[in-house]
Design a protein around this motif. Structure first.
Motif, short mmCIF file in Angstrom:
data_model
loop_
_atom_site.label_atom_id
_atom_site.label_comp_id
_atom_site.label_asym_id
_atom_site.label_seq_id
_atom_site.Cartn_x
_atom_site.Cartn_y
_atom_site.Cartn_z
N LEU A 5 37.20 46.24 36.57
CA LEU A 5 37.70 44.78 36.97
C LEU A 5 36.64 44.03 38.01
O LEU A 5 35.94 44.28 38.95
CB LEU A 5 38.85 44.79 38.07
CG LEU A 5 40.04 45.77 38.24
CD1 LEU A 5 40.83 45.34 39.20
CD2 LEU A 5 40.59 44.93 36.48
N ASP A 6 36.03 42.80 36.34
CA ASP A 6 35.42 42.23 37.35
C ASP A 6 35.62 41.22 38.00
O ASP A 6 36.63 41.06 38.52
CB ASP A 6 34.40 41.33 36.27
CG ASP A 6 35.34 40.92 35.67
OD1 ASP A 6 36.00 40.29 35.64
OD2 ASP A 6 35.06 40.05 34.57
N GLY A 7 34.53 40.10 38.81
CA GLY A 7 35.29 39.09 39.31
C GLY A 7 36.73 38.40 38.91
O GLY A 7 37.67 37.99 39.74
N GLU A 8 36.61 38.07 37.37
CA GLU A 8 37.59 37.73 37.16
C GLU A 8 38.99 38.69 37.03
O GLU A 8 40.13 37.97 37.13
CB GLU A 8 37.57 36.94 35.50
CG GLU A 8 38.67 36.39 35.34
CD GLU A 8 39.31 35.05 36.14
OE1 GLU A 8 40.15 34.83 35.23
OE2 GLU A 8 38.86 34.09 36.69
N GLY A 9 39.49 40.36 37.04
CA GLY A 9 39.94 40.47 36.83
C GLY A 9 40.65 41.29 38.81
O GLY A 9 41.76 41.24 38.22
N VAL A 10 39.76 40.75 39.13
CA VAL A 10 40.13 40.89 40.85
C VAL A 10 40.92 40.18 40.85
O VAL A 10 41.96 40.21 41.61
CB VAL A 10 39.15 41.44 41.25
CG1 VAL A 10 39.20 40.33 43.10
CG2 VAL A 10 38.05 42.43 41.19
N ARG A 11 41.11 38.28 40.44
CA ARG A 11 41.67 37.12 40.37
C ARG A 11 42.39 37.48 40.15
O ARG A 11 43.93 36.84 40.88
CB ARG A 11 40.59 36.25 40.18
CG ARG A 11 41.36 34.82 40.80
CD ARG A 11 40.76 33.78 39.87
NE ARG A 11 40.95 33.74 38.59
CZ ARG A 11 42.85 33.34 37.75
NH1 ARG A 11 43.13 33.64 38.56
NH2 ARG A 11 42.23 34.29 36.26
N ARG A 12 42.73 37.97 38.78
CA ARG A 12 44.21 38.18 37.75
C ARG A 12 45.11 39.29 39.15
O ARG A 12 46.00 39.01 38.83
CB ARG A 12 43.79 38.40 36.27
CG ARG A 12 42.76 37.06 35.45
CD ARG A 12 43.45 37.51 33.77
NE ARG A 12 42.14 38.27 33.96
CZ ARG A 12 41.64 38.48 33.32
NH1 ARG A 12 40.61 38.01 33.89
NH2 ARG A 12 41.33 40.41 33.29
N ALA A 13 44.13 40.10 39.33
CA ALA A 13 44.78 41.31 39.52
C ALA A 13 45.46 40.69 40.55
O ALA A 13 47.06 41.18 41.66
CB ALA A 13 44.36 42.45 39.86
N ILE A 14 44.47 40.11 41.87
CA ILE A 14 45.21 39.76 42.94
C ILE A 14 47.04 38.77 42.30
O ILE A 14 48.46 38.64 43.37
CB ILE A 14 44.72 39.20 43.58
CG1 ILE A 14 43.66 40.24 44.23
CG2 ILE A 14 45.10 38.02 45.39
CD1 ILE A 14 42.71 40.40 45.26
#
Length: 179
Positions: A5-14
């Motif tokens: 997960l990149d930074g955007e993936g982390v944000r979407r997951a949260i």
């Protein structure tokens, strides 16, 4: 090293996990968030912020230190330093969202449940993690996971947050690799 997960993936997951936490609880009543030191706390703060953004309510947030509850403490295999828990609310009868960065063997979860139990009897405890890598030694599962990513025993999943590490992402490392 593979970026899971990149930074955007982390944000979407949260964002997704925040919605799942509220949905599982059928709202925010009696809901509290507890993060396991260290990166579980960062994840918990982010989850708290996202729930506040989505629901308009800031949930109580606590920090749980499990160092004294680890099952490897007496074996001398533990290098954890006890910094203390910071939970300034009663968990009795509350629905706890327990946050950690990576779910692996389940031993951290066992220690966290013991530590929480010493503080009171929660109505429910739901485990939320950013990454679930498998290899359970104890019978725990996450109620919410940002990403399920099966690994080999030679691999490791590492979470990095801007707040603690200066970079953002979830990474799969092979033996000997670093982020």
């Amino acid at each position: 090293m593979l970026t899971i997960l990149d930074g955007e993936g982390v944000r979407r997951a949260i964002t997704r996990l925040a919605m799942e936490a509220v949905e599982l609880n059928k709202g925010t009543d009696d809901l509290v968030i507890v993060g396991i030191r260290t990166r579980g706390v960062v994840f918990a703060r982010r989850l708290q912020g996202e729930i506040a953004r989505l629901e308009g309510k800031i949930l109580p947030l606590g920090i749980l230190d499990i160092a004294l509850y680890r099952d490897d403490l007496l074996e001398g295999k533990c290098d954890a330093v006890f910094k203390g828990s910071e939970i300034d609310f009663d968990i009795e009868g509350k629905n706890v969202v327990l946050c950690d960065d990576v779910l692996y063997t389940g031993r951290t979860v066992r220690a966290a449940l013991s530590a929480l139990g010493s503080l009171g009897r929660a109505k429910t405890v739901r485990l939320f993690v950013l990454a679930d890598r498998g290899h359970r030694e104890l019978p725990f599962r996450a109620d919410g996971a940002g990403k399920n990513f099966p690994t080999s025993s030679q691999e490791k999943i590492v979470v990095r947050f801007r707040e603690t590490d200066g970079k953002e992402g979830v990474y799969l490392l092979k033996k000997g690799e670093t982020v």
